[in-house]
Design a protein around this motif. Structure first.
Motif, PDB file in Angstrom:
ATOM      1  N   LYS A 189       0.873  -1.245  -0.152  1.00 20.63           N
ATOM      2  CA  LYS A 189      -0.120  -0.060  -0.129  1.00 20.63           C
ATOM      3  C   LYS A 189       0.896   1.078  -0.012  1.00 20.63           C
ATOM      4  O   LYS A 189       0.658   2.105  -0.679  1.00 20.63           O
ATOM      5  CB  LYS A 189      -0.948  -0.004   1.108  1.00 20.63           C
ATOM      6  N   ALA A 190       1.837   1.164   0.883  1.00 22.48           N
ATOM      7  CA  ALA A 190       2.770   2.401   0.823  1.00 22.48           C
ATOM      8  C   ALA A 190       3.467   2.580  -0.418  1.00 22.48           C
ATOM      9  O   ALA A 190       3.663   3.813  -0.844  1.00 22.48           O
ATOM     10  CB  ALA A 190       3.835   2.442   2.003  1.00 22.48           C
ATOM     11  N   TRP A 191       3.789   1.553  -1.080  1.00 20.49           N
ATOM     12  CA  TRP A 191       4.774   1.438  -2.108  1.00 20.49           C
ATOM     13  C   TRP A 191       3.885   2.188  -3.250  1.00 20.49           C
ATOM     14  O   TRP A 191       4.444   3.087  -4.153  1.00 20.49           O
ATOM     15  CB  TRP A 191       5.075   0.182  -2.574  1.00 20.49           C
ATOM     16  N   ILE A 192       2.550   1.590  -3.358  1.00 18.31           N
ATOM     17  CA  ILE A 192       1.723   2.105  -4.535  1.00 18.31           C
ATOM     18  C   ILE A 192       1.558   3.698  -4.415  1.00 18.31           C
ATOM     19  O   ILE A 192       1.277   4.459  -5.275  1.00 18.31           O
ATOM     20  CB  ILE A 192       0.711   1.222  -4.793  1.00 18.31           C
ATOM     21  N   CYS A 193       1.193   3.965  -3.100  1.00 15.21           N
ATOM     22  CA  CYS A 193       0.755   5.417  -2.860  1.00 15.21           C
ATOM     23  C   CYS A 193       2.027   6.402  -3.127  1.00 15.21           C
ATOM     24  O   CYS A 193       1.634   7.429  -3.422  1.00 15.21           O
ATOM     25  CB  CYS A 193       0.404   5.474  -1.371  1.00 15.21           C
ATOM     26  N   ARG A 194       3.022   5.827  -2.645  1.00 14.51           N
ATOM     27  CA  ARG A 194       4.345   6.747  -2.982  1.00 14.51           C
ATOM     28  C   ARG A 194       4.504   6.768  -4.736  1.00 14.51           C
ATOM     29  O   ARG A 194       4.818   8.011  -4.944  1.00 14.51           O
ATOM     30  CB  ARG A 194       5.507   5.893  -2.238  1.00 14.51           C
ATOM     31  N   ILE A 195       4.326   5.959  -5.220  1.00 13.57           N
ATOM     32  CA  ILE A 195       4.428   6.119  -6.800  1.00 13.57           C
ATOM     33  C   ILE A 195       3.295   6.974  -7.272  1.00 13.57           C
ATOM     34  O   ILE A 195       3.513   7.833  -8.064  1.00 13.57           O
ATOM     35  CB  ILE A 195       3.905   4.599  -7.800  1.00 13.57           C
ATOM     36  N   ALA A 196       1.949   6.840  -6.737  1.00 10.15           N
ATOM     37  CA  ALA A 196       0.873   8.064  -7.265  1.00 10.15           C
ATOM     38  C   ALA A 196       1.350   9.268  -6.683  1.00 10.15           C
ATOM     39  O   ALA A 196       1.021  10.157  -7.472  1.00 10.15           O
ATOM     40  CB  ALA A 196      -0.383   7.657  -6.395  1.00 10.15           C
ATOM     41  N   THR A 197       1.954   9.725  -5.641  1.00 10.31           N
ATOM     42  CA  THR A 197       2.503  10.942  -5.104  1.00 10.31           C
ATOM     43  C   THR A 197       3.407  11.250  -6.194  1.00 10.31           C
ATOM     44  O   THR A 197       3.354  12.546  -6.319  1.00 10.31           O
ATOM     45  CB  THR A 197       2.848  10.924  -3.476  1.00 10.31           C
ATOM     46  N   ASN A 198       4.569  10.499  -6.021  1.00 10.77           N
ATOM     47  CA  ASN A 198       5.537  10.915  -7.242  1.00 10.77           C
ATOM     48  C   ASN A 198       5.036  11.379  -8.688  1.00 10.77           C
ATOM     49  O   ASN A 198       5.458  12.491  -8.927  1.00 10.77           O
ATOM     50  CB  ASN A 198       6.765   9.986  -7.275  1.00 10.77           C
ATOM     51  N   LYS A 199       4.091  10.591  -8.933  1.00  5.37           N
ATOM     52  CA  LYS A 199       3.488  10.959 -10.447  1.00  5.37           C
ATOM     53  C   LYS A 199       2.799  12.157 -10.195  1.00  5.37           C
ATOM     54  O   LYS A 199       2.974  13.096 -11.162  1.00  5.37           O
ATOM     55  CB  LYS A 199       2.645   9.649 -10.943  1.00  5.37           C
ATOM     56  N   SER A 200       1.891  12.472  -9.436  1.00  5.43           N
ATOM     57  CA  SER A 200       1.422  13.542  -9.246  1.00  5.43           C
ATOM     58  C   SER A 200       2.249  14.983  -8.952  1.00  5.43           C
ATOM     59  O   SER A 200       2.007  15.972  -9.583  1.00  5.43           O
ATOM     60  CB  SER A 200       0.426  13.800  -7.978  1.00  5.43           C
ATOM     61  N   ILE A 201       3.357  14.727  -8.230  1.00 11.89           N
ATOM     62  CA  ILE A 201       4.155  15.692  -7.950  1.00 11.89           C
ATOM     63  C   ILE A 201       5.022  16.043  -9.397  1.00 11.89           C
ATOM     64  O   ILE A 201       5.194  17.231  -9.823  1.00 11.89           O
ATOM     65  CB  ILE A 201       5.444  15.684  -6.822  1.00 11.89           C
ATOM     66  N   ASP A 202       5.595  15.405 -10.034  1.00  7.51           N
ATOM     67  CA  ASP A 202       6.105  15.324 -11.314  1.00  7.51           C
ATOM     68  C   ASP A 202       5.098  16.041 -12.244  1.00  7.51           C
ATOM     69  O   ASP A 202       5.701  16.958 -13.039  1.00  7.51           O
ATOM     70  CB  ASP A 202       6.461  13.922 -11.927  1.00  7.51           C
ATOM     71  N   TYR A 203       3.808  15.663 -12.263  1.00 14.10           N
ATOM     72  CA  TYR A 203       3.014  16.400 -13.160  1.00 14.10           C
ATOM     73  C   TYR A 203       2.905  17.813 -12.854  1.00 14.10           C
ATOM     74  O   TYR A 203       2.866  18.907 -13.690  1.00 14.10           O
ATOM     75  CB  TYR A 203       1.447  15.825 -12.936  1.00 14.10           C
ATOM     76  N   LEU A 204       2.759  18.031 -11.519  1.00 14.09           N
ATOM     77  CA  LEU A 204       2.651  19.498 -11.184  1.00 14.09           C
ATOM     78  C   LEU A 204       3.780  20.247 -11.443  1.00 14.09           C
ATOM     79  O   LEU A 204       3.688  21.560 -11.833  1.00 14.09           O
ATOM     80  CB  LEU A 204       2.527  19.603  -9.452  1.00 14.09           C
ATOM     81  N   ARG A 205       4.929  19.812 -11.123  1.00 16.63           N
ATOM     82  CA  ARG A 205       6.135  20.270 -11.651  1.00 16.63           C
ATOM     83  C   ARG A 205       6.143  20.656 -13.129  1.00 16.63           C
ATOM     84  O   ARG A 205       6.764  21.858 -13.721  1.00 16.63           O
ATOM     85  CB  ARG A 205       7.473  19.513 -11.372  1.00 16.63           C
ATOM     86  N   SER A 206       6.180  19.668 -13.896  1.00 15.18           N
ATOM     87  CA  SER A 206       6.083  19.945 -15.439  1.00 15.18           C
ATOM     88  C   SER A 206       4.941  20.891 -15.670  1.00 15.18           C
ATOM     89  O   SER A 206       4.980  21.819 -16.777  1.00 15.18           O
ATOM     90  CB  SER A 206       5.817  18.668 -16.217  1.00 15.18           C
TER      91      SER A 206
END
Length: 113
Positions: free
Chosen positions: A61-78
């Motif tokens: 659960k923590a692993w897949i949530c971290r992936i989602a968080t990183n994808k969202s942060i990457d999107y916001l940065r771009s």
């Protein structure tokens, strides 16, 4: 310890069935955009599928949530590097000048007519 098993399609379906609402809510809370969140959720599960062999098996659960968080942060940065003008530049409007908002621009056009 790294998981040496590749993710199967049935395992991916289990991940999606278990975490789809959670992953969507993480993406939506970070981006505030429903459709972007759907895209990011798909990217999250695709990344989990592709990188499943690197998952250590400790806390899925923590692993897949971290992936989602990183994808969202990457999107916001771009997204922050892509700027979309929201005002209308007055340089092309009749009467010239700088009209900061669309309402002001419309008033300037009407006044020029």
């Amino acid at each position: 310890m790294v998981n040496t098993a590749a993710c199967t399609e049935s395992r991916l379906e289990e991940l999606i069935d278990t975490y789809d609402k959670l992953i969507f809510s993480i993406c939506y809370k970070l981006t505030g955009d429903y459709f972007i969140s759907e895209d990011l959720m798909q990217e999250t599960f695709l990344a989990a599928f592709q990188k499943y062999d690197t998952f250590d098996g400790a806390n899925e659960k923590a692993w897949i949530c971290r992936i989602a968080t990183n994808k969202s942060i990457d999107y916001l940065r771009s997204a922050s590097s892509r700027s979309v003008p929201t005002g209308v530049s007055g340089g092309n409007l009749p009467g010239g000048g700088n009209h900061g908002t669309t309402k002001e621009a419309v008033r300037g056009i009407k006044a020029a007519l």
